[in-house]
Design a protein around this motif. Sequence first.
Motif, PDB file in Angstrom:
ATOM      1  N   THR A  70       0.725  -1.447  -0.181  1.00  0.00           N
ATOM      2  CA  THR A  70      -0.022   0.090  -0.027  1.00  0.00           C
ATOM      3  C   THR A  70       0.821   1.128  -0.021  1.00  0.00           C
ATOM      4  N   LEU A  71       1.680   1.348   0.853  1.00  0.00           N
ATOM      5  CA  LEU A  71       2.743   2.176   0.885  1.00  0.00           C
ATOM      6  C   LEU A  71       3.513   2.738  -0.116  1.00  0.00           C
ATOM      7  N   ALA A  72       4.337   1.743  -0.581  1.00  0.00           N
ATOM      8  CA  ALA A  72       5.468   1.980  -1.368  1.00  0.00           C
ATOM      9  C   ALA A  72       4.987   2.586  -2.728  1.00  0.00           C
ATOM     10  N   PRO A  73       3.825   2.228  -3.381  1.00  0.00           N
ATOM     11  CA  PRO A  73       3.492   2.815  -4.740  1.00  0.00           C
ATOM     12  C   PRO A  73       3.074   4.181  -4.493  1.00  0.00           C
ATOM     13  N   GLY A  76       8.038   6.301  -1.695  1.00  0.00           N
ATOM     14  CA  GLY A  76       9.080   5.300  -1.045  1.00  0.00           C
ATOM     15  C   GLY A  76       9.345   5.892   0.064  1.00  0.00           C
ATOM     16  N   SER A  77       9.568   7.108   0.342  1.00  0.00           N
ATOM     17  CA  SER A  77      10.220   7.686   1.507  1.00  0.00           C
ATOM     18  C   SER A  77       9.459   7.501   2.850  1.00  0.00           C
ATOM     19  N   LEU A  78       7.826   7.473   2.576  1.00  0.00           N
ATOM     20  CA  LEU A  78       6.854   6.915   3.796  1.00  0.00           C
ATOM     21  C   LEU A  78       7.295   5.892   3.962  1.00  0.00           C
ATOM     22  N   ALA A  79       7.243   4.993   2.991  1.00  0.00           N
ATOM     23  CA  ALA A  79       7.537   3.340   3.352  1.00  0.00           C
ATOM     24  C   ALA A  79       8.890   2.917   3.852  1.00  0.00           C
ATOM     25  N   PHE A  80       9.945   3.833   3.635  1.00  0.00           N
ATOM     26  CA  PHE A  80      11.118   3.668   4.323  1.00  0.00           C
ATOM     27  C   PHE A  80      11.026   4.090   5.806  1.00  0.00           C
ATOM     28  N   LEU A  81      10.370   5.036   6.093  1.00  0.00           N
ATOM     29  CA  LEU A  81       9.989   5.511   7.509  1.00  0.00           C
ATOM     30  C   LEU A  81       9.266   4.335   8.147  1.00  0.00           C
ATOM     31  N   ALA A  82       8.539   3.677   7.368  1.00  0.00           N
ATOM     32  CA  ALA A  82       7.735   2.702   8.074  1.00  0.00           C
ATOM     33  C   ALA A  82       8.682   1.605   8.513  1.00  0.00           C
ATOM     34  N   ILE A  83       9.579   0.935   7.734  1.00  0.00           N
ATOM     35  CA  ILE A  83      10.439   0.241   8.246  1.00  0.00           C
ATOM     36  C   ILE A  83      11.309   0.547   9.465  1.00  0.00           C
ATOM     37  N   GLN A  84      11.387   1.715   9.576  1.00  0.00           N
ATOM     38  CA  GLN A  84      12.172   2.060  10.515  1.00  0.00           C
ATOM     39  C   GLN A  84      11.572   1.961  11.999  1.00  0.00           C
ATOM     40  N   ILE A  85      10.167   2.388  11.973  1.00  0.00           N
ATOM     41  CA  ILE A  85       9.200   2.483  13.192  1.00  0.00           C
ATOM     42  C   ILE A  85       8.781   1.064  13.500  1.00  0.00           C
ATOM     43  N   LEU A  86       8.662   0.215  12.558  1.00  0.00           N
ATOM     44  CA  LEU A  86       8.426  -1.185  12.670  1.00  0.00           C
ATOM     45  C   LEU A  86       9.420  -2.135  13.495  1.00  0.00           C
ATOM     46  N   ALA A  87      10.680  -1.714  12.861  1.00  0.00           N
ATOM     47  CA  ALA A  87      11.908  -2.134  13.797  1.00  0.00           C
ATOM     48  C   ALA A  87      12.045  -1.878  15.132  1.00  0.00           C
ATOM     49  N   ILE A 222      12.385  -5.776   2.243  1.00  0.00           N
ATOM     50  CA  ILE A 222      12.812  -5.242   0.982  1.00  0.00           C
ATOM     51  C   ILE A 222      12.204  -5.778   0.092  1.00  0.00           C
ATOM     52  N   HIS A 223      11.875  -6.915   0.069  1.00  0.00           N
ATOM     53  CA  HIS A 223      10.995  -7.694  -1.348  1.00  0.00           C
ATOM     54  C   HIS A 223       9.703  -6.998  -1.226  1.00  0.00           C
ATOM     55  N   TYR A 224       9.290  -6.831  -0.010  1.00  0.00           N
ATOM     56  CA  TYR A 224       7.770  -6.507  -0.155  1.00  0.00           C
ATOM     57  C   TYR A 224       7.834  -5.004  -0.530  1.00  0.00           C
ATOM     58  N   ALA A 225       8.730  -4.084  -0.190  1.00  0.00           N
ATOM     59  CA  ALA A 225       8.813  -2.697  -0.818  1.00  0.00           C
ATOM     60  C   ALA A 225       9.147  -2.742  -2.200  1.00  0.00           C
ATOM     61  N   LEU A 226      10.155  -3.624  -2.692  1.00  0.00           N
ATOM     62  CA  LEU A 226      10.310  -3.613  -3.889  1.00  0.00           C
ATOM     63  C   LEU A 226       9.183  -4.010  -5.094  1.00  0.00           C
ATOM     64  N   HIS A 227       8.323  -5.018  -4.458  1.00  0.00           N
ATOM     65  CA  HIS A 227       6.981  -5.349  -5.140  1.00  0.00           C
ATOM     66  C   HIS A 227       6.430  -4.295  -5.167  1.00  0.00           C
ATOM     67  N   GLY A 228       6.035  -3.544  -3.997  1.00  0.00           N
ATOM     68  CA  GLY A 228       5.139  -2.461  -3.994  1.00  0.00           C
ATOM     69  C   GLY A 228       5.572  -1.463  -4.942  1.00  0.00           C
ATOM     70  N   ILE A 229       6.452  -1.135  -5.228  1.00  0.00           N
ATOM     71  CA  ILE A 229       7.190  -0.124  -6.186  1.00  0.00           C
ATOM     72  C   ILE A 229       6.795  -0.637  -7.620  1.00  0.00           C
ATOM     73  N   GLY A 230       6.900  -2.087  -7.733  1.00  0.00           N
ATOM     74  CA  GLY A 230       6.736  -2.803  -8.983  1.00  0.00           C
ATOM     75  C   GLY A 230       5.141  -2.847  -9.381  1.00  0.00           C
ATOM     76  N   ILE A 231       4.208  -2.900  -8.308  1.00  0.00           N
ATOM     77  CA  ILE A 231       2.655  -2.709  -8.621  1.00  0.00           C
ATOM     78  C   ILE A 231       2.488  -1.112  -9.224  1.00  0.00           C
ATOM     79  N   GLY A 232       3.112  -0.341  -8.326  1.00  0.00           N
ATOM     80  CA  GLY A 232       2.942   1.112  -9.063  1.00  0.00           C
ATOM     81  C   GLY A 232       3.339   1.341 -10.301  1.00  0.00           C
ATOM     82  N   ALA A 233       4.470   0.896 -10.623  1.00  0.00           N
ATOM     83  CA  ALA A 233       4.956   0.789 -11.977  1.00  0.00           C
ATOM     84  C   ALA A 233       4.139   0.275 -12.885  1.00  0.00           C
ATOM     85  N   VAL A 234       3.550  -0.942 -12.638  1.00  0.00           N
ATOM     86  CA  VAL A 234       2.689  -1.615 -13.687  1.00  0.00           C
ATOM     87  C   VAL A 234       1.381  -0.882 -13.696  1.00  0.00           C
TER      88      VAL A 234
END
Length: 330
Positions: A70-73, A76-87, A222-234
């Motif tokens: 949902t976030l990565a498409p 990306g900046s928002l999704a990257f911050l999500a990685i930080q807070i989840l960790a 990271i797979h999830y994030a790359l896949h999210g970008i892929g969904i947005g790109a498609v």
Amino acid sequence: MTEATLGLEHYNEQLDAAAGRLDALPLYRLDTETALLKEAFGLVYDTGVFAFHHYAAELHEQMKFRLFTTLAPRSGSLAFLAIQILAANKIMHANRFVLMATYLNRRCGIAINHLRAPVTVVSATRRCGTYRLSGRLTWASGYGIFDTLVVGFHCEGQEFQAVVPFKPEPGFTVGEVTETFVGNAMQTVDIILDNYDVPEEHIVASHPLGTYTKNKSVSKTIHYALHGIGIGAVDALEDKEVRRAAEKRLEAVKNAFLSEKDGAELDALRVELFELVQRIVTTGMILKGGKSVLLTEQLQRYYRELVMFNANGLNSALKNLHKQAFFSTL
């Protein structure tokens, strides 16, 4: 329905609400404007979708996949911050941090990956219930967005994790914002710790040296994030033939990494996923023409964010896989 199913349905509803709020914003500006990224992060944070600790542990992986899909498409900046807070939240929850209830209700980032280094990066001395830290924390993202940080350090043959305020204080000097070609709104900084005092009650955990590296689990984030970008790109592709082919291949790679548990195979799939999404983005930009370089266009942003995510957590094994992939195309 089981209780777990109800929990997942509730999470999906909250995530859909977050997506709706985000879509009302000029999302392309989240990469460069900190104030707007902070607003977007707040909108998502307030829906509770980062609060994994409110859900059964067996749901977390599904939730994480849906979150980054949902976030990565959208950003990306928002999704990257999500990685930080989840960790950060996971570390506090896993170690049953005494002040966890307080700090799980704050926006917490992380500066801890240096614990994987073969040398001591941040050291401390202990005296009268206080830890005095010295060293340099690098690549701390979310300055001005996160309230606190989980930081790592060494002391007396142990590695520690502690929660500290993410703001300038005596002994805690925040450097200039690092300038990059992507994600500048995240305000990534280095922090100099010079006899910085941390009270004992802010210590999250202590373990033998090397525990953080040893316990690092096989992660698909990271797979999830790359896949999210892929969904947005498609979704951004205008050529129907290319879109159908890209969608089919992306779905196949997604199914492969979702079912895979072996770390080496996941690394190989990450390289394959990166190269696939990169081809989708590049082909889409070429077919769109010169207009594709406009900042308001999604594909050029996906190109930059794709590189940003793939640069995260690159160990020697992954670097060698990318090197082999390069030579295989010559």
